[in-house]
Write an enzyme that holds these catalytic residues in place. Structure first.
Site, PDB file in Angstrom:
ATOM      1  N   CYS A   1      35.627  33.532  43.775  1.00 11.33           N
ATOM      2  CA  CYS A   1      35.750  34.849  43.136  1.00 11.33           C
ATOM      3  C   CYS A   1      36.896  34.859  42.130  1.00 11.33           C
ATOM      4  CB  CYS A   1      35.968  35.907  44.217  1.00 11.33           C
ATOM      5  SG  CYS A   1      36.256  37.561  43.553  1.00 11.33           S
TER       6      CYS A   1
ATOM      7  N   CYS B   1      39.013  38.006  42.083  1.00 10.71           N
ATOM      8  CA  CYS B   1      39.993  38.102  43.171  1.00 10.71           C
ATOM      9  C   CYS B   1      41.188  37.199  42.911  1.00 10.71           C
ATOM     10  CB  CYS B   1      39.383  37.677  44.509  1.00 10.71           C
ATOM     11  SG  CYS B   1      37.718  38.255  44.797  1.00 10.71           S
ATOM     12  N   ASP B   2      40.946  35.980  42.455  1.00 15.54           N
ATOM     13  CA  ASP B   2      42.006  34.963  42.503  1.00 15.54           C
ATOM     14  C   ASP B   2      42.465  34.437  41.143  1.00 15.54           C
ATOM     15  OD1 ASP B   2      41.909  35.093  45.294  1.00 15.54           O
ATOM     16  OD2 ASP B   2      40.222  33.711  45.370  1.00 15.54           O
TER      17      ASP B   2
END
Ligand code: NAP
Length: 310
Positions: A131, A134-135
């Protein structure tokens, strides 16, 4: 006999549990094989509202679990191996044991497809991610790699150029599954490079608990090469966990549940929320939002269609 059973213990399922718990419906959550869902595989989550300093994914999930337990949610470890939705009450089989319920909330998620390398498994959450949203933020001014040749790989690589100094897209073929518009956008971005006909053979370095580089192999020439990167984003698709509902719940050609209107499935009393019905947004907050919708719809259904005891 249960009023509400929720399949899945990621943020969609747990939000549904908080809401149905507060409605005094004593929900039962079947936790599933990947208990906690995808949040339990991530580290710092910085985009969930209410946590200005960020929160660790597993901690966020544990907090949701405790919150739902406070309102009477029961938890059962294990996997649903069969479901009979042909008549109400519905019957689920959890590790050989039957459970009957008047309403069912399906929050079984979609599992990221992984390459299947031991080193990849060891480094998930430590530089290996599924993701970028997300990261990606954690890899400012670093070189990163995206694996895949579909729209997700293009979208993730374009997003990553906001942070990374360079993004190399590694794809196993020469032809792309991605749409022309997404591919053109990625191709015209100076920060994105492509390595085609190439597979990832290994990711370094589990011994250092972080990603330091990748070993690649060209499948045409069989030549191997090494490349230094700080992160590997695996974008080779997701698999919705809907196998047990095939033939009973309407799903699209990839197995995502169809909710029309959301969160209603084609079977009255069965609702779906989170990634199992969402191939586009796939965020913790959107999963929680649809979990709330499923809970409220189940509550209304019980009030009007299947009052307890009938
Ligand atoms: P996808 O279209 O199925 O593409 C997956 C890619 O990963 C393919 O290029 C595939 O290679 C590769 N792959 C699969 N298994 C692999 C393995 N074991 N090793 C190496 N490579 C592997 O999946 P997606 O990109 O997640 O897209 C899913 C759906 O969502 C699509 O319908 C897509 O259009 C849609 N989507 C749309 C957008 C958008 O429009 N903004 C964004 C994201 C997703 P092969 O091509 O060789 O099979």
């Amino acid at each position: 006999m249960r009023d509400v059973v929720i399949i899945g213990s990621g943020c969609a399922g747990l939000t549904a549990a908080i809401y149905t718990g507060r409605a005094n419906l004593n929900p039962l959550v079947i936790e599933g094989r990947e208990a906690g869902g995808q949040l339990s595989l991530t580290t710092l989550v910085e985009n969930f509202p209410g946590f200005p300093e960020g929160v660790q994914g597993p901690e966020l999930i544990q907090r949701m679990k405790d919150q739902a337990a406070r309102f009477g949610t029961g938890y059962k470890a294990g996997d649903v191996t069969a479901a009979d939705l042909s008549k109400s009450p519905f019957t689920l089989t959890v590790d050989g044991e039957p459970i009957q319920t008047r309403t069912l909330i399906v929050a079984s998620g979609a599992s990221a497809r992984w390459l299947g390398l031991d080193s990849e498994k060891a480094l998930v959450g430590k530089g290996v991610s599924s993701c970028a949203t997300c990261d990606g933020f954690f890899f400012r001014d670093k070189k990163v790699m995206v694996v895949g040749g579909g729209d997700s790989a293009m979208e993730e690589s374009i997003f990553l150029t906001r942070f990374a100094s360079h993004v190399n897209v590694v794809h196993r073929r020469e032809q792309f599954r991605a749409s022309k518009i997404m591919l053109d956008r990625a191709r015209s971005n100076d920060k994105i490079g492509f390595t085609l006909n190439t597979v990832v053979e290994d990711i370094a370095d589990p011994a250092q608990n972080e990603v330091t580089g990748v070993k690649l192999k060209n499948v045409k020439t069989q030549k191997t090469m090494e490349e230094d990167v700080s992160a590997v984003f695996v974008a080779i698709g997701h698999i919705p966990n809907t196998g047990i509902f095939r033939g009973q719940l309407d799903m699209d050609s990839d197995g995502y549940l169809i909710t029309r209107p959301a969160p209603q499935t084609n079977v009255p009393g069965v609702f779906a929320c989170g990634d199992v019905q969402d191939r586009i947004f796939r965020q913790a907050i959107t999963a929680s939002g649809t979990g709330c919708m499923a809970a409220m719809a189940a509550e209304r259904f019980l009030e009007t269609e299947a009052p307890p005891g009938k």
